[in-house]
Motif scaffolding. Structure first.
Motif: not given
Length: 600
Positions: A4, A50, A74, A78
């Motif tokens: 990420t 993604w 995103l 998270i």
């Protein structure tokens, strides 16, 4: 999480969503890794959908990169994942990244807001009743002897028990950890008989040595704490056997049982069960209906204590999340989804009539005048002119905002005064009384800064200049406040009001002078040794009037404390501060998200 971070770094480097041409060398430089790792990272991101990656063979050839997922989406995902894992600090770090648009942060706050409240969750096929709520102030200590804030006091009430308890309605002292007590004819020797089978959270049975240790540490504490004047009256403490304790006082104290009912005297294990005092303050062990399962900077988790001597709580878990600006963020949002609201006003459009109301106690704000400091306030005529000049109604109007705030002429003596003022004549009376424009100092704690500013404004309107000094509570309790001309503070008038008033008046002895101090000490001594509550009240009022006649105190206002709860909340009972006891509440399966709000 590392993947990420790589994606976020790429998105922060490329600000456009359009197709991008780039080489592997450039990507390796951006991600600070090898070509081989870049290929693996891009492959994994493609699998997660993604992005789209169309490689071109040959070193130096530009490949095509298309982003499918917005960085803020995103990050929001998270952040939510961190919250689910009880890691609020990491969640806030992610959501507060400079690249995250304000609207995304607002969406996260909305989601976080809805995350709180009552939930019934399944874990290993077992139903858990969980209550989550945000709190804007952290817990500095959970050691009952040294708590300073209402939020700390509330949590301590869930973790610990006192020897006796005071009925909030009848004000009668009732058994708790001690099932009975006796006092001899001198009113100095108290014998307490403890319940058998009461367990601490670590499974050990409570005994008289634990009680002895709990009270002895109060008596030997170096720092000033609430009701420390009672600690000093204890001459000796003896554990006669495992369930019998004898306490000898230096002099009679008819408020001693009231003192033993406060959470300051909550029983802790002997020698903190081998822990240091510092460790115990963060991870305490008590006998209360809940035990501490977790206590970190951003979250505190309470778990129902199965072996509680008065029966297990209905809730399984209580999670308290520390979000400093939670209420500022939600200021303009509807609070109608909250099921329990303590000391918090519903929006004007909310249907208050459908809620149940319970009023418990009030908080009174006041200013004491330092009669020992060399300066203008040693002039009795000036103190009188000043106290009659300040327009308290103006302060109340600025503060009220629909809350139950009203002027008062005393803590117990509630004669109301007319606050209409003639500014010109009051300026003249101040000058005639000897005020020559000196700048006076007002000292208080940061929590009361807004009151201090309004008082400063009211004084300025009649020509009195005031500088404000804000001290952290620990420093405020020391000698520094005695350098100020005015000291602004507040007192909670709840079931412990008599103890709190004696505590206040004993601290005022430090700045009222020898003559008045002698009169105050005599009245305080009479109050402490008076068995009849009505007679004690009469003497409290006499003490108030003495302070008002000499203009040593200026009452600002009182605010009624109110707890509101939705009809779906059952088993409501309140502690000494009017806050809801977690042990007794239960919920009728709500169909919409709910929340529990605690305000200081």
């Amino acid at each position: 999480m590392k993947m990420t971070n790589h994606y976020i770094r790429l998105r922060e480097h490329f600000h456009l969503d359009a197709e991008t041409l780039i080489t592997l060398d450039e990507l390796a430089l951006i991600l600070d890794c090898t070509h081989r790792n870049v290929v693996l990272i891009l492959k994994r991101m493609t699998e997660l959908k993604w992005l789209q990656w169309s490689p071109k063979r040959g070193r130096g050839n530009k490949s095509t990169l298309i982003f499918n997922t917005r960085t803020e989406d995103l990050i929001l995902e998270i952040a939510r994942d961190f919250v689910e894992k009880k890691d609020l600090q990491s969640a806030l770090e992610y959501i507060n990244r400079p690249s995250v648009p304000a609207i995304s942060r607002e969406q996260f706050n909305d989601w976080l807001y809805s995350y709180f409240g009552y939930r019934a969750e399944l874990k290993d096929r077992k139903k858990f009743d969980i209550l989550r709520f945000p709190l804007s102030q952290p817990f500095y200590t959970l050691d009952p002897a040294f708590i300073n804030y209402a939020s700390e006091s509330h949590i301590v009430n869930q973790l610990f028990d006192s020897l006796v308890q005071q009925n909030a309605l009848t004000q009668a002292i009732e058994p708790h950890l001690a099932h009975a007590w006796e006092v001899d004819d001198s009113r100095r020797n108290w014998t307490l008989f403890l319940r058998k089978g009461v367990l601490f959270h670590n499974g050990r049975e409570m005994n008289a040595e634990d009680v002895k240790f709990s009270l002895h540490r109060l008596r030997s504490a170096n720092t000033r704490s609430l009701y420390s004047w009672v600690h000093k009256q204890i001459e000796s403490i003896h554990a006669l056997d495992a369930t019998t304790l004898q306490i000898e006082l230096k002099e009679p104290n008819e408020l001693f049982l009231h003192f033993l009912s406060t959470n300051r005297t909550a029983i802790v294990p002997n020698n903190y069960s081998g822990e240091s005092a510092e460790r115990f303050a963060k991870a305490p062990i008590g006998t209360g209906p809940f035990k501490l399962a977790k206590n970190e900077d951003s979250i505190c988790v309470l778990e129902a204590f199965q072996q509680y001597f008065q029966g297990r709580a209905h809730l399984d878990l209580v999670e308290i999340w520390n979000i400093p600006d939670m209420y500022d963020q939600q200021h303009n949002k509807s609070l109608e989804s909250f099921q329990i609201i303590h000391n918090f006003r519903l929006p004007d459009h909310a249907e208050e009539a459908s809620w149940n109301h319970v009023q418990r106690g009030e908080i009174c704000k006041f200013v004491t005048l330092n009669l020992l400091k060399h300066g203008p306030l040693q002039n009795a005529k000036l103190r009188q002119a000043l106290c009659h000049t300040i327009n308290r109604q103006e302060i109340i109007e600025d503060l009220a905002n629909g809350d139950a705030i009203y002027p008062t002429e005393g803590f117990l003596d509630r004669a109301h005064a007319d606050d209409a003022r003639n500014t010109c004549s009051n300026k003249e009376s101040l000058k005639a009384a000897g005020y020559n424009g000196e700048v006076l100092e007002l000292c208080t704690i940061p929590q009361y800064e807004s009151d201090a500013i309004l008082l400063q404004k009211a004084c300025k309107s009649v020509g009195i200049e005031i500088n404000i000094t804000l001290l952290p509570l620990e420093q405020f309790q020391g000698e520094r406040r005695l350098q100020a001309d005015f000291i602004l503070f507040a007192i909670m008038l709840d079931k412990d009001a008599e103890l709190r008033l004696v505590d206040l008046y004993k601290t005022m002895l430090l700045h009222v002078g020898t003559e008045m101090g002698g009169q105050m000490e005599q009245i305080i001594a009479n109050i402490i040794q008076e068995e009849d509550k009505k007679n004690r009240t009469t003497q409290f009022i006499a003490l108030e009037r003495l302070l008002k006649e000499t203009n040593a105190i200026l009452f600002l206002y009182c605010k009624q404390l109110k707890t509101m709860y939705h009809p779906t909340v059952k088993g409501i009972s309140l502690d000494s501060l009017g806050w809801v006891e977690f042990k007794n509440i239960w919920f009728r399966a709500p169909e919409t998200p709910t929340a529990y709000s605690l305000q200081n």
